[in-house]
Design an enzyme around this catalytic site. Structure first.
Site, PDB file in Angstrom:
ATOM      1  N   ASP A 139      31.893   8.321 -23.733  1.00 42.06           N
ATOM      2  CA  ASP A 139      31.305   9.563 -24.267  1.00 42.06           C
ATOM      3  C   ASP A 139      31.337  10.720 -23.272  1.00 42.06           C
ATOM      4  O   ASP A 139      30.481  11.608 -23.329  1.00 42.06           O
ATOM      5  CB  ASP A 139      29.846   9.357 -24.697  1.00 42.06           C
ATOM      6  CG  ASP A 139      29.666   8.459 -25.899  1.00 42.06           C
ATOM      7  OD1 ASP A 139      30.663   7.894 -26.375  1.00 42.06           O
ATOM      8  OD2 ASP A 139      28.527   8.306 -26.356  1.00 42.06           O
ATOM      9  N   CYS A 153      33.524   4.455 -30.142  1.00 41.25           N
ATOM     10  CA  CYS A 153      33.931   3.515 -29.086  1.00 41.25           C
ATOM     11  C   CYS A 153      34.975   2.462 -29.450  1.00 41.25           C
ATOM     12  O   CYS A 153      36.096   2.487 -28.964  1.00 41.25           O
ATOM     13  CB  CYS A 153      32.693   2.808 -28.548  1.00 41.25           C
ATOM     14  SG  CYS A 153      31.472   3.904 -27.804  1.00 41.25           S
ATOM     15  N   HIS A 160      33.244  -4.549 -25.912  1.00 34.36           N
ATOM     16  CA  HIS A 160      32.978  -3.924 -27.213  1.00 34.36           C
ATOM     17  C   HIS A 160      34.056  -4.173 -28.266  1.00 34.36           C
ATOM     18  O   HIS A 160      34.276  -3.356 -29.150  1.00 34.36           O
ATOM     19  CB  HIS A 160      32.763  -2.414 -27.022  1.00 34.36           C
ATOM     20  CG  HIS A 160      31.990  -1.796 -28.147  1.00 34.36           C
ATOM     21  ND1 HIS A 160      31.794  -0.419 -28.260  1.00 34.36           N
ATOM     22  CD2 HIS A 160      31.346  -2.336 -29.219  1.00 34.36           C
ATOM     23  CE1 HIS A 160      31.083  -0.163 -29.337  1.00 34.36           C
ATOM     24  NE2 HIS A 160      30.797  -1.311 -29.927  1.00 34.36           N
ATOM     25  N   ASP A 179      36.583   7.470 -23.801  1.00 35.58           N
ATOM     26  CA  ASP A 179      36.881   6.827 -25.084  1.00 35.58           C
ATOM     27  C   ASP A 179      36.705   7.753 -26.283  1.00 35.58           C
ATOM     28  O   ASP A 179      37.176   7.456 -27.372  1.00 35.58           O
ATOM     29  CB  ASP A 179      36.047   5.557 -25.268  1.00 35.58           C
ATOM     30  CG  ASP A 179      34.554   5.822 -25.363  1.00 35.58           C
ATOM     31  OD1 ASP A 179      34.102   6.934 -25.008  1.00 35.58           O
ATOM     32  OD2 ASP A 179      33.815   4.911 -25.781  1.00 35.58           O
ATOM     33  N   ASN A 180      36.001   8.852 -26.112  1.00 32.62           N
ATOM     34  CA  ASN A 180      35.849   9.845 -27.182  1.00 32.62           C
ATOM     35  C   ASN A 180      35.150  11.076 -26.606  1.00 32.62           C
ATOM     36  O   ASN A 180      34.787  11.096 -25.425  1.00 32.62           O
ATOM     37  CB  ASN A 180      35.064   9.301 -28.393  1.00 32.62           C
ATOM     38  CG  ASN A 180      33.783   8.603 -28.038  1.00 32.62           C
ATOM     39  OD1 ASN A 180      33.673   7.384 -28.152  1.00 32.62           O
ATOM     40  ND2 ASN A 180      32.788   9.359 -27.596  1.00 32.62           N
TER      41      ASN A 180
END
Length: 481
Positions: A64, A103, A161, A306-307
């Site tokens: 994030d 994620c 994850h 990841d984002n």
């Protein structure tokens, strides 16, 4: 003829045979199909054989982190000297996209070189099945398994994850070593639990280390790197920090330092800045371990997220619209830099459009490993090495996210970029929008009505992607234990 003479002749015959056989050259060629996107040469040794001509690979994935939550973009309220150094020592990518604004899907794409919904992870994998929106395809080849075949020792430290149980645990999906967090977010960075479940593992063993998760992952990574310094075998270390994903919990001394330096910051922003600066310090310690163990000059380092950044935490996504969870640019555009001493020209910048899944074929090519056929990722090694890439037609870039709750109801949001055009369906029950991101980078002017030909073309492309992804199950099969 005497028995003694027979024995002598037999001995001489055997000796001659052994000599001839030992002189015969035995080769183990490795063949691979070459494409315009794959310039890798065959390994000098057989698959699985260490080869020190191959670089070590350190892939650092943060969680994030906003597009402009790095000081190398001139962001004034935070300092990230170690992330900045990777960019200064190598190449910065200004148009790098995460495969998804959340994620698990991005991680699935990164580790397979495929669109996330093509490997069964269109949404976030969670603890409770009724709110879990993916099941990692057990047949999908992973980056660590491919690198292991090329002679690498493979390790993941930090956040996985992509599955909570067999057969989708890290050591079953190509990693030789796992030291980290099996689940999604942490409810607390010191207690390290999620829904009161301890997901901290060393390989298959549950562990309960003391301390802040960022510090723990940093130390484990430094220890791993130093342990590999005595080996002739190259390593691939996937260091996936949970930070700066909420809850935003910087150590008290880091928060105090930021508050004293930036007294005018809103409290939430001060916390996030301190959290990111603490993370950056950890990255610096990991890189220092490479230098102290004499491995830095032969290590390719990747830093990305990841984002996009989480806006309620006051993340800085730069000149983009929106943030994490969104199909607008702020949810997808992420910081990205790669260094490789002696190979990548320091301080270079690329405007090339690349996705998380493009790292898979790029790193295989870096390692000299055979290309994996049938993936959507495209190697950009030529760009890294300063070679002018051959002219290629624009490829459509798809983005998908499946989610629960009333806004999604188990359905998908989508985006598709083709050249300067971008089609967006930001939530399942919202209409499709069309933007020209070159002329309108903040995505404020919906051109769907004004550009019907473009709109229809991109819409048809998106429908084909949806059909293809619909062939892949994203829930655990009923007959699987």
């Amino acid at each position: 003829m005497s028995s003694t003479t027979c024995r002598v002749r037999l001995f001489l015959l055997l000796l001659t045979t052994v000599f001839i056989f030992s002189c015969k050259k035995v080769s183990h060629p490795i063949t691979e199909k070459t494409t315009s996107n794959n310039r890798a040469t065959a390994l000098k040794s057989a698959p699985g054989t260490p080869n020190r001509d191959q670089p070590n690979i350190l892939l650092i994935l943060t969680d994030d982190q906003g597009y402009h939550d790095v000081s190398y973009y001139g962001t004034k309220d935070l300092r990230t000297p170690n992330m900045d150094q990777i960019a200064r020592d190598g190449m910065r990518f200004d148009n790098f996209y995460a495969n998804c604004p959340v994620c698990s899907p991005t991680r699935a794409a990164l580790l397979t070189g495929r669109y996330q919904d093509y490997v069964g992870v269109p949404g976030v994998i969670r603890t409770h099945p009724e709110n879990s929106w993916g099941y990692f395809d057990t047949k999908a080849q992973t980056l660590p398994s491919a690198l292991k075949q090329a002679g690498y020792h493979t390790a993941i430290i930090g956040k996985w994850h992509l599955g909570l149980e067999s057969p989708n645990t890290p050591t079953e999906r190509g990693f030789d070593f796992f030291h980290g967090w099996l689940g999604d977010m942490m409810d607390d960075y010191v207690a390290k639990r999620r829904h009161d479940v301890n997901y901290m593992r060393r390989d298959g063993q549950t562990i309960d280390p003391e301390g802040h998760a960022t510090d723990i992952f940093t130390q484990w990574s430094a220890d791993y790197i130093k342990s590999r310094g005595v080996s002739k075998q190259p390593f691939f270390l996937y260091l996936a920090y949970n930070a700066p994903h909420f809850p935003v919990q910087p150590p008290a001394d880091w928060l105090k330092k930021v508050q004293e330096r930036e007294p005018g910051l809103p409290p939430k922003r001060a916390q996030l800045v301190a959290f990111i600066e603490h993370l950056d310090d950890g990255i610096g310690k990991v890189i220092q371990a490479l230098k102290e163990s004499g491995q830095y000059d032969n290590t390719l380092i990747i830093f990305t997220s990841d984002n996009g950044g989480h806006l309620p935490s006051l993340a800085n996504n730069g000149p983009t619209r929106d943030g994490k969870q969104s199909m607008y640019e702020g949810g997808l555009r992420v910081p990205m830099a790669i260094s490789w001493p002696g190979k990548i020209k320091p301080g270079t910048v690329s405007a090339q459009n690349n996705l998380s899944m493009d790292l898979f074929p790029t790193l295989l090519e870096v390692a000299g490993a055979p290309a994996v056929q049938g993936i959507e990722g495209r190697s950009f090694l030529g760009t890294l090495l300063g070679k002018t890439p051959a002219a290629e037609p624009d490829r459509p870039l798809y983005f998908t996210r499946r989610e629960g709750g009333n806004d999604y109801a188990g359905q998908c949001s989508y985006a598709l970029r083709l050249g300067d055009w971008k089609l967006v369906k930001n939530k399942p029950f919202q209409p499709l929008e069309l933007f020209n991101v070159k002329n309108d980078p903040l995505e404020t002017k919906d051109l769907a009505a004004q550009e019907p030909k473009v709109f229809n073309r991109l819409s048809a492309e998106l429908m084909l992607h949806i059909q293809r992804s619909g062939r892949v199950p994203w829930q655990k099969p009923e007959n699987q234990p």
